[in-house]
Design a protein around this motif. Sequence first.
Motif, PDB file in Angstrom:
ATOM      1  N   GLY A 292     -35.231  -9.575  38.896  1.00 27.61           N
ATOM      2  CA  GLY A 292     -34.113  -9.062  39.681  1.00 27.61           C
ATOM      3  C   GLY A 292     -33.989  -9.740  41.027  1.00 27.61           C
ATOM      4  N   ILE A 293     -35.110  -9.958  41.708  1.00 29.38           N
ATOM      5  CA  ILE A 293     -35.082 -10.632  43.009  1.00 29.38           C
ATOM      6  C   ILE A 293     -34.585 -12.062  42.862  1.00 29.38           C
ATOM      7  CG2 ILE A 293     -36.560 -11.488  44.875  1.00 29.38           C
ATOM      8  CD1 ILE A 293     -38.324  -8.972  44.437  1.00 29.38           C
ATOM      9  N   ILE A 295     -32.632 -13.266  40.517  1.00 31.86           N
ATOM     10  CA  ILE A 295     -31.203 -13.235  40.208  1.00 31.86           C
ATOM     11  C   ILE A 295     -30.406 -12.984  41.486  1.00 31.86           C
ATOM     12  CG2 ILE A 295     -29.390 -11.893  39.052  1.00 31.86           C
ATOM     13  CD1 ILE A 295     -31.317 -11.597  36.677  1.00 31.86           C
ATOM     14  N   ASP A 296     -30.861 -12.043  42.307  1.00 32.57           N
ATOM     15  CA  ASP A 296     -30.166 -11.758  43.571  1.00 32.57           C
ATOM     16  C   ASP A 296     -30.112 -12.992  44.470  1.00 32.57           C
ATOM     17  OD1 ASP A 296     -29.821  -9.158  42.755  1.00 32.57           O
ATOM     18  OD2 ASP A 296     -31.579  -8.394  43.825  1.00 32.57           O
ATOM     19  N   ALA A 297     -31.180 -13.817  44.400  1.00 30.06           N
ATOM     20  CA  ALA A 297     -31.249 -15.010  45.258  1.00 30.06           C
ATOM     21  C   ALA A 297     -30.540 -16.208  44.644  1.00 30.06           C
ATOM     22  CB  ALA A 297     -32.707 -15.352  45.523  1.00 30.06           C
ATOM     23  N   ASN A 302     -28.193 -14.882  35.783  1.00 25.48           N
ATOM     24  CA  ASN A 302     -28.136 -13.468  35.408  1.00 25.48           C
ATOM     25  C   ASN A 302     -29.088 -13.236  34.246  1.00 25.48           C
ATOM     26  OD1 ASN A 302     -26.716 -14.053  32.889  1.00 25.48           O
ATOM     27  ND2 ASN A 302     -24.913 -14.419  34.192  1.00 25.48           N
ATOM     28  N   GLN A 457     -33.768  -4.606  52.321  1.00 20.59           N
ATOM     29  CA  GLN A 457     -33.436  -4.534  50.902  1.00 20.59           C
ATOM     30  C   GLN A 457     -34.245  -5.598  50.167  1.00 20.59           C
ATOM     31  OE1 GLN A 457     -30.706  -2.237  49.915  1.00 20.59           O
ATOM     32  NE2 GLN A 457     -31.712  -2.382  47.925  1.00 20.59           N
ATOM     33  N   ILE A 459     -35.273  -5.354  46.690  1.00 16.06           N
ATOM     34  CA  ILE A 459     -34.640  -5.463  45.362  1.00 16.06           C
ATOM     35  C   ILE A 459     -33.268  -4.814  45.476  1.00 16.06           C
ATOM     36  CG2 ILE A 459     -34.855  -4.945  42.901  1.00 16.06           C
ATOM     37  CD1 ILE A 459     -37.830  -4.438  43.345  1.00 16.06           C
ATOM     38  N   SER A 460     -32.261  -5.430  44.897  1.00 16.50           N
ATOM     39  CA  SER A 460     -30.910  -4.886  45.043  1.00 16.50           C
ATOM     40  C   SER A 460     -30.776  -3.544  44.341  1.00 16.50           C
ATOM     41  CB  SER A 460     -29.873  -5.864  44.482  1.00 16.50           C
ATOM     42  OG  SER A 460     -29.921  -5.884  43.071  1.00 16.50           O
ATOM     43  N   LYS A 461     -29.977  -2.677  44.917  1.00 20.01           N
ATOM     44  CA  LYS A 461     -29.702  -1.381  44.293  1.00 20.01           C
ATOM     45  C   LYS A 461     -29.067  -1.577  42.922  1.00 20.01           C
ATOM     46  CE  LYS A 461     -29.065   3.217  44.521  1.00 20.01           C
ATOM     47  NZ  LYS A 461     -28.151   3.476  43.424  1.00 20.01           N
ATOM     48  N   LYS A 462     -28.269  -2.602  42.780  1.00 16.81           N
ATOM     49  CA  LYS A 462     -27.623  -2.886  41.497  1.00 16.81           C
ATOM     50  C   LYS A 462     -28.661  -3.154  40.414  1.00 16.81           C
ATOM     51  CE  LYS A 462     -24.387  -6.151  39.333  1.00 16.81           C
ATOM     52  NZ  LYS A 462     -23.548  -7.368  39.556  1.00 16.81           N
ATOM     53  N   TRP A 463     -29.695  -3.920  40.763  1.00 21.09           N
ATOM     54  CA  TRP A 463     -30.729  -4.234  39.774  1.00 21.09           C
ATOM     55  C   TRP A 463     -31.529  -2.985  39.414  1.00 21.09           C
ATOM     56  CZ3 TRP A 463     -31.533  -7.945  36.418  1.00 21.09           C
ATOM     57  CH2 TRP A 463     -32.771  -8.030  35.779  1.00 21.09           C
TER      58      TRP A 463
END
Length: 551
Positions: A292-293, A295-297, A302, A457, A459-463
């Motif tokens: 998840g981290i 992907i956010d970066a 995805n 933040q 890890i994103s809340k979305k993940w």
Amino acid sequence: MRSFLLVIICLILSFNLFAQSEDIVKSKGIKSKLHEANVGRIIFTPGAVDADNLSTSDFLTEYRLTNKSDLFFTAFMANSLTNYMHRLSPEISADSLARTGNFQFSLLVDGKLIYKSNLLPGAPSREIRDTETILSKPLINNLNGEGLWSESFWGRFMRSGGADALTDGRHLLRMEIRPYIHLGQTDKTGDLMAAGDLCLEVYLKPKFDLSVIDLSKIEPYEGLEVSREKFDRNNIKELKGNIEAGVFKKINGIIVIKNNKLLIEEYFNGETRDSLHDPRSVGKSFASSLIGIAIDAGYIENEYKQLKDFYDLSKNANNSALKENTSIYQLITMSSSFDGNDEDGSSPGNEENMYETADWVKFALDLPMNSKQPKGHWHYFTAGVVLLGDVLNKSVPGGLEKYADEMLFKPLGITNYKWQYTPQGVPNTAGGIRLKAIDFAKYGQLYKNGGVWNGKQIISKKWIDKTFMKQKFLPGRDNEFYGYLFWNKTYSINQKKCEAWYCAGNGGNYIFVFKDQPLVIVITASAYGQVYGHTQVHKMMEQYILPAVID
């Protein structure tokens, strides 16, 4: 005529005796004078004693059975199991016998049959079944047990009526061993190979004076203040007494965070706040966090990227479009079509097969695909999480180990931890990363906070929302689900539903993050391989911990 009949009867008896004495495999025979004097007998000892060093002084006749007792047996047999099975069906080959039969174990209490089990072919090993005439194994091994088949048998006995039959007081325990083979739709059982009795003084339900049990004083920990909220202290004292008395076995730590503060922190069996603990597959969930981290970066586009985006699979065995199109999503939800199932010992992708190889990633990528498996079917597949670790390692700057330290551990203030590694030196995302129990609690609280720690933040809340989505139904379980390398179940406490997402690992290791309760609960344990490892944790949660801390 009478003489003729007598001759015929003698011939028949001679033929039968000859047939019975004709072995299909070569056993080790009678191995000592002690063996010869005790053929057909099962004896019990309070610990492991090598058969070569056994003497009659080791034999138990009476024994005090507590939750901390060990109990071993030694069976002296006249022949090997395979030869006993051969007598049941002389026309069947030794290979067929190995696939169709095994030992039948029975346990009786006070003359009443409580549990009988036909062991599945496979354990003990083929060599033991072919050659051994002495069988020495633990029924209970609190000190060093790791779930041998004999320990599993005792566990099934206790769950199948043994716990009810062995009430506190005096009892006679009898154990019997027979051969069996499975023919068509029925099992054929032979005569006794060995049997033995033991008088037990049972003390399995200890009583506690709660006034003399003290709960540990909690000190603040970086990022975690001490809670002043009230909870049912007697419930936790009773739990602590049961752990220390061995009712709940090999528990190492219990931590409860409520409303972001430390409420309960207890350690057992030699571990402390500073101990690094091996949680086994709890570590798989860290792979989900790091995916998840990444992907956010933007280092991975995805979770729907496919294996062909990371590997040239034409170089691997059993390549197919189905394999090339396998996505991160399928691996992270344990729903790929790889022919790998850790819950099936015969599965080619079973994790135990992987550990014997020199390259775990190659092992996984070489596996066949199971096109007959329903699309999206959940099956526990550790090798798939190893692939996720390798994808991370080649995708993030500096490799997985450095990236995890900079992007997850340091932001959480976790500096003392220890990875296990694959044969290629990559952090092993299959499990085994060692942290302090209280740092596992911080990791759980990070998820409870929606990915935020100290205002940052991570890890994103979305993940996290995707992770805590019921992605897959768990077959064979009642209303339990799987997310992104996290499990889901709902407890019922005082008619209140308490839904939790959690990480889980062999031995009874858990990080619980509750959905509608302000709770994060960590239990560390080392009952590795033991059938009771997980069930006792859920009992602790249902009977002691949750009733004590839920308002």
